[in-house]
Write a protein that holds these residues in place. Structure first.
Motif, PDB file in Angstrom:
ATOM      1  N   CYS A   1    -111.876  50.736 -73.797  1.00 23.26           N
ATOM      2  CA  CYS A   1    -112.531  49.470 -75.350  1.00 23.26           C
ATOM      3  C   CYS A   1    -111.913  49.814 -76.244  1.00 23.26           C
ATOM      4  O   CYS A   1    -110.947  50.913 -76.892  1.00 23.26           O
ATOM      5  CB  CYS A   1    -113.214  50.388 -74.992  1.00 23.26           C
TER       6      CYS A   1
ATOM      7  N   GLY B   1    -113.387  54.101 -75.539  1.00 20.50           N
ATOM      8  CA  GLY B   1    -114.345  54.409 -74.196  1.00 20.50           C
ATOM      9  C   GLY B   1    -114.142  53.930 -73.188  1.00 20.50           C
ATOM     10  O   GLY B   1    -113.670  53.164 -72.525  1.00 20.50           O
TER      11      GLY B   1
ATOM     12  N   CYS C   1    -119.766  52.726 -75.972  1.00 18.64           N
ATOM     13  CA  CYS C   1    -120.221  52.523 -77.704  1.00 18.64           C
ATOM     14  C   CYS C   1    -120.893  50.453 -77.363  1.00 18.64           C
ATOM     15  O   CYS C   1    -121.758  50.453 -78.217  1.00 18.64           O
ATOM     16  CB  CYS C   1    -119.005  52.099 -78.677  1.00 18.64           C
TER      17      CYS C   1
ATOM     18  N   CYS D   1    -118.022  48.155 -72.735  1.00 17.34           N
ATOM     19  CA  CYS D   1    -117.826  49.408 -72.953  1.00 17.34           C
ATOM     20  C   CYS D   1    -118.840  50.256 -73.022  1.00 17.34           C
ATOM     21  O   CYS D   1    -120.221  50.236 -73.574  1.00 17.34           O
ATOM     22  CB  CYS D   1    -117.219  49.863 -73.875  1.00 17.34           C
TER      23      CYS D   1
ATOM     24  N   CYS E   1    -112.765  52.034 -79.106  1.00 17.68           N
ATOM     25  CA  CYS E   1    -113.474  53.580 -79.188  1.00 17.68           C
ATOM     26  C   CYS E   1    -112.597  53.892 -77.887  1.00 17.68           C
ATOM     27  O   CYS E   1    -112.799  55.048 -77.933  1.00 17.68           O
ATOM     28  CB  CYS E   1    -115.137  53.682 -79.083  1.00 17.68           C
TER      29      CYS E   1
ATOM     30  N   HIS F   1    -119.582  47.477 -76.405  1.00 11.10           N
ATOM     31  CA  HIS F   1    -118.749  46.968 -76.915  1.00 11.10           C
ATOM     32  C   HIS F   1    -118.664  45.402 -76.056  1.00 11.10           C
ATOM     33  O   HIS F   1    -118.420  46.480 -74.503  1.00 11.10           O
ATOM     34  CB  HIS F   1    -117.238  47.148 -77.975  1.00 11.10           C
TER      35      HIS F   1
HETATM   36 ZN   LIG Z   1    -116.092  50.976 -77.245  1.00  7.55          ZN
END
Ligand SMILES: [Zn+2]
Length: 494
Positions: free
Chosen positions: A125, A130, A88, A85, A128, A90
């Motif tokens: 994501c 994203g 964030c 992501c 989030c 991830h």
């Molecule tokens: Zn994220």
């Protein structure tokens, strides 16, 4: 039933180093889990090492030099498609996130095509929402530095026990008097830096494998000397061309209709026998699934997964892989050492691999054997596989009953049984606790024991009880564990 909650509460397994904040993908076994795992491994060894005259177990190191994994192809091919992501950070398995949204398998799809699907379906994501970066291939082996200074060498924690068998092939072939087929089994640890460990023991970063590598002459693949023993066995097959339902097919028909060599089908049949007869698992929860095309590793000519139906769906717990001469050829190429055998006709042996994940099988046992009954929870393990053969309880903690119980326990241990002593609670509570651990038999010492030298033997599943003289207890217990009906082993109690 919540398998993880039960596993933790009763001493089977839990996340490793939990008091310091665990790293996901690592688990520790408690005392009951360790016993269960040991029993499963013992059953595996007895069964699979028993399949060949020249089948033996070896114990190679788990940390091996870089050259081994250049040869095996792990440094080049052992990669997962990862997508991160942008917002964030991830990281996710790109094929898993595609599968969860588009409901089909994308294993083995090239990264560019995964990128295209992510753009087309506007996938973001999972945490989030994203934007996602491009899919990258990330290697899953754990590098380690062995030694320091100018003697330092890059090594790797082995991602499969198989390589330990391959690097020892030539040495073992000499030691075992040059006979094929030769089987080398390894029950040991393997390590994979999974990006998304999940489902507890199903996908771990450190795990135990039980693998048997069978080295054979490729010209003998069209027959197995003991094929007649399995030819009428009805195999529960899910061929790649018929993914909708299991087809019960005799071993003989599997050879004829699926184009599989008898040498391969022989071991498919033995694997099914191990799960259904030796372990005693329900047939409808077992199937052998064929992998085809990009699903299987490029060096596997035939690849069937062993699958069990669990609460979390059908899960792979092992496989049978015809790896051809890929492994030994690669080790020969990279090491410069000849892996050829034979007088006159020289050839590189081919390899058939029986591979199982021990931890996954332990998880599966808990899942498949857990029952919720009206007023109790039971782990109905096959009797011979249960963590303990028998639990010993004194009815009360006074009047010499605990001493007598310890005496009976010592006699059973002496006779080779694994036992568990408990005296902390009412007899009803102790029975319930043993039911939850899955101990098949309970032995209770009461006041009559002191008078008549006999005990109560209780069956976990039926909760029936019989009275058995102490002198005959080891024999009765042995017959019970071998599947004997409790009613025939002593005087019934009502
Ligand atoms: Zn994220």
């Amino acid at each position: 039933m919540d398998v993880l909650e039960l596993a933790k509460r009763r001493g089977f397994f839990w996340q490793s180093s939990a008091i310091h904040g665990p790293i996901s993908g690592f688990y520790d076994y408690g005392h009951v889990g360790t016993m269960l795992k040991r029993k499963w491994e013992a059953a595996w060894r007895r069964f699979f090492l028993g399949l060949g005259e020249t089948f033996y177990e070896i114990s190679p190191a788990v940390l091996m030099p870089e050259q081994v994994f250049r040869a095996s192809g792990h440094l080049e091919h052992f990669v997962d498609p990862i997508v991160k992501c942008r917002k964030c950070g991830h990281a996710m398995r790109a094929d898993h996130i595609l599968e969860s949204i588009l409901k089909e398998s994308f294993e083995g799809l090239p990264p560019k095509e995964m990128d295209a699907l992510i753009r087309k379906h506007k996938i973001t994501c999972e945490l989030c929402h994203g934007q996602l970066e491009e899919v990258a291939l990330v290697n899953m082996t754990f590098p380690v530095t062995a030694g320091t200074g100018k003697d330092a060498r890059t090594a790797y924690l082995t991602p499969e026990t198989a390589q330990g068998a391959y690097v020892n092939f030539k040495q073992m072939f000499e030691v075992l008097r040059k006979r094929l087929p030769m089987g080398l089994a390894v029950v040991g640890k393997a390590f994979r830096n999974e990006i998304a460990p999940r489902n507890a023991l199903v996908r771990m970063r450190e795990f135990t494998q039980a693998e048997l590598q069978i080295f054979f002459d490729p010209e003998t693949i069209t027959a197995h000397p003991r094929f007649a023993d399995v030819e009428t066995a009805r195999l529960r097959l899910l061929p790649a061309a018929h993914r909708h339902a299991v087809q019960e097919t005799t071993a003989q028909d599997a050879v004829a209709s699926l184009g599989l060599p008898p040498f391969y089908v022989y071991y498919l049949a033995r694997i099914q026998e191990f799960f259904l007869q030796t372990l005693g698992l329900p047939p409808e929860k077992f199937r052998l699934k064929e992998l085809a095309g990009e699903e299987k590793a490029f060096y596997n000519r035939f690849h069937w997964d062993i699958e069990l139906q669990l609460g979390i769906g059908w899960k792979e717990v092992g496989g049978l892989h015809y790896r051809t001469d890929y492994d030994l050829s690669r080790h020969q190429q990279v090491s410069g050492q000849s892996m050829e055998v034979g007088e006159g006709r020289k050839f590189i042996p081919h390899i058939l691999e029986i591979s199982m994940g021990v931890d996954r099988n332990i998880y599966a046992l808990l899942d498949l054997c857990a029952r919720e009954e009206q007023d109790r929870a039971v782990l109905a393990f096959p009797r011979r596989l249960s963590p303990f053969d028998a639990a010993i309880f004194p009815l009360v903690r006074k009047d010499g009953l605990p001493e007598k119980a310890r005496e009976v326990q010592a006699a059973l241990e002496q006779a080779g049984f694994s036992t568990f002593y408990d005296s902390t609670g009412s007899i009803g509570r102790m029975y319930r606790r043993m039911d939850e651990i899955g101990g098949p038999a309970c032995v209770t010492i009461d006041y009559d024991t002191l008078k008549h030298q006999d005990v109560t033997l209780r069956d976990r599943d039926s909760m029936q009880q019989v009275r058995v003289p102490i002198a005959r207890l080891p024999d009765a217990l042995r017959r019970f564990l071998d599947g004997g009906d409790l009613g025939t082993l002593g005087k019934p109690l009502h």
